[in-house]
Design a protein around this motif. Structure first.
Motif, PDB file in Angstrom:
ATOM      1  N   GLU A 186       0.650  -1.367  -0.060  1.00 30.35           N
ATOM      2  CA  GLU A 186      -0.354  -0.045  -0.010  1.00 30.35           C
ATOM      3  C   GLU A 186       1.089   1.007   0.091  1.00 30.35           C
ATOM      4  O   GLU A 186       1.934   1.313   0.176  1.00 30.35           O
ATOM      5  CB  GLU A 186      -1.069   0.322   0.992  1.00 30.35           C
ATOM      6  N   LYS A 187       0.412   2.365  -0.407  1.00 30.29           N
ATOM      7  CA  LYS A 187       1.451   3.557  -0.340  1.00 30.29           C
ATOM      8  C   LYS A 187       0.202   4.178   0.495  1.00 30.29           C
ATOM      9  O   LYS A 187      -0.559   4.141   0.728  1.00 30.29           O
ATOM     10  CB  LYS A 187       1.279   4.396  -2.295  1.00 30.29           C
ATOM     11  N   ASP A 188       1.210   5.140   1.289  1.00 30.19           N
ATOM     12  CA  ASP A 188       1.099   5.570   2.168  1.00 30.19           C
ATOM     13  C   ASP A 188       1.339   7.372   2.038  1.00 30.19           C
ATOM     14  O   ASP A 188       3.158   7.367   1.981  1.00 30.19           O
ATOM     15  CB  ASP A 188       1.204   5.618   3.767  1.00 30.19           C
ATOM     16  N   GLN A 189       1.347   8.463   1.747  1.00 27.38           N
ATOM     17  CA  GLN A 189       2.475  10.005   1.623  1.00 27.38           C
ATOM     18  C   GLN A 189       2.712   9.169   0.551  1.00 27.38           C
ATOM     19  O   GLN A 189       3.122   8.562  -0.799  1.00 27.38           O
ATOM     20  CB  GLN A 189       2.603  10.877   2.585  1.00 27.38           C
ATOM     21  N   ASP A 190       4.320   9.477   0.948  1.00 28.47           N
ATOM     22  CA  ASP A 190       5.864   9.505  -0.181  1.00 28.47           C
ATOM     23  C   ASP A 190       6.115   8.093   0.132  1.00 28.47           C
ATOM     24  O   ASP A 190       7.410   7.852  -0.362  1.00 28.47           O
ATOM     25  CB  ASP A 190       6.615  10.852   0.483  1.00 28.47           C
ATOM     26  N   VAL A 191       5.939   7.095   0.283  1.00 27.18           N
ATOM     27  CA  VAL A 191       6.086   6.094   1.014  1.00 27.18           C
ATOM     28  C   VAL A 191       4.944   5.108   0.359  1.00 27.18           C
ATOM     29  O   VAL A 191       4.048   4.913   0.432  1.00 27.18           O
ATOM     30  CB  VAL A 191       6.496   5.419   2.403  1.00 27.18           C
ATOM     31  N   VAL A 192       5.749   3.742   0.238  1.00 28.91           N
ATOM     32  CA  VAL A 192       5.352   2.207   0.092  1.00 28.91           C
ATOM     33  C   VAL A 192       5.281   1.205   1.113  1.00 28.91           C
ATOM     34  O   VAL A 192       7.054   0.760   1.045  1.00 28.91           O
ATOM     35  CB  VAL A 192       4.991   1.739  -1.535  1.00 28.91           C
ATOM     36  N   TYR A 193       4.449   0.737   1.442  1.00 34.05           N
ATOM     37  CA  TYR A 193       4.551  -0.228   2.335  1.00 34.05           C
ATOM     38  C   TYR A 193       4.252  -2.156   1.754  1.00 34.05           C
ATOM     39  O   TYR A 193       3.766  -2.103   1.370  1.00 34.05           O
ATOM     40  CB  TYR A 193       3.799   0.078   3.775  1.00 34.05           C
ATOM     41  N   SER A 194       5.538  -2.733   1.858  1.00 33.67           N
ATOM     42  CA  SER A 194       4.634  -4.136   1.387  1.00 33.67           C
ATOM     43  C   SER A 194       4.533  -4.783   3.145  1.00 33.67           C
ATOM     44  O   SER A 194       5.923  -4.589   3.533  1.00 33.67           O
ATOM     45  CB  SER A 194       6.448  -4.477  -0.016  1.00 33.67           C
TER      46      SER A 194
END
Length: 176
Positions: free
Chosen positions: A113-121
């Motif tokens: 998922e994308k959250d603001q300027d980062v991607v969490y995997s």
């Protein structure tokens, strides 16, 4: 004990500052000045799993995926979410490996998922009843940046340990 707490607090503050959205930088059109990834591993004793998350700047992640897979990458508004998940999962699994008590741990991909300027995997390792040590080989983003910093936070039995790898270092072990 106080020194360890201060190091942990400083690491947390730096991570928050780096990953927080900087409106002034966006208005000026500048990119973030540091290349950083954060990997968190939590042992869930009740479910007998290792829960893994990787946090990477979106623009850098898109660039490395496009470079490695020679395709257009859009993690913000993917036209084909399944195709993007495949790229993210493949890349992370090629560049991050974990050993629990010296035994290689096979990941199951759970998505991103994308959250603001980062991607969490997100990933999970099943059938890990207990853990005394976690070994990590981390080369996330090393194929794009020679100033990459990899922060790792590991929690086992309620005890959290943190570490840092600076390119070209790629291996570390946490003992509990």
């Amino acid at each position: 004990m106080e020194v360890l707490f201060n190091k942990w607090l400083m690491s947390l503050l730096i991570t928050c500052m780096i990953f927080s959205k900087n409106e002034a930088s966006e208005e000026a059109g500048t990119k973030h000045p540091i290349h950083l990834s954060v990997t968190e591993i939590n042992h869930n004793a009740q479910d007998k799993t290792l829960e893994i998350s990787c946090k990477i700047f979106t623009d850098d992640f898109e660039k490395v995926l496009a470079q490695n897979y020679r395709t257009k990458v859009d993690l913000t508004n993917p036209p084909d979410k399944a195709a993007m998940e495949k790229l993210v999962n493949d890349y992370v699994q090629k560049h991050l490996s974990v050993k629990a008590d010296g035994k290689p741990a096979a990941f199951t991909a759970l998505g991103f998922e994308k959250d603001q300027d980062v991607v969490y995997s997100y990933f999970q390792v099943d059938n890990v009843a207990s853990v005394k040590s976690i070994g990590i080989t981390n080369t996330l983003m090393y194929d794009l940046f020679d100033d990459q910093i990899s922060l790792m936070h590991i929690t086992v039995g309620g005890k959290r340990k943190s570490g840092k790898l600076d390119y070209p270092a790629k291996e570390t072990i946490f003992s509990f």
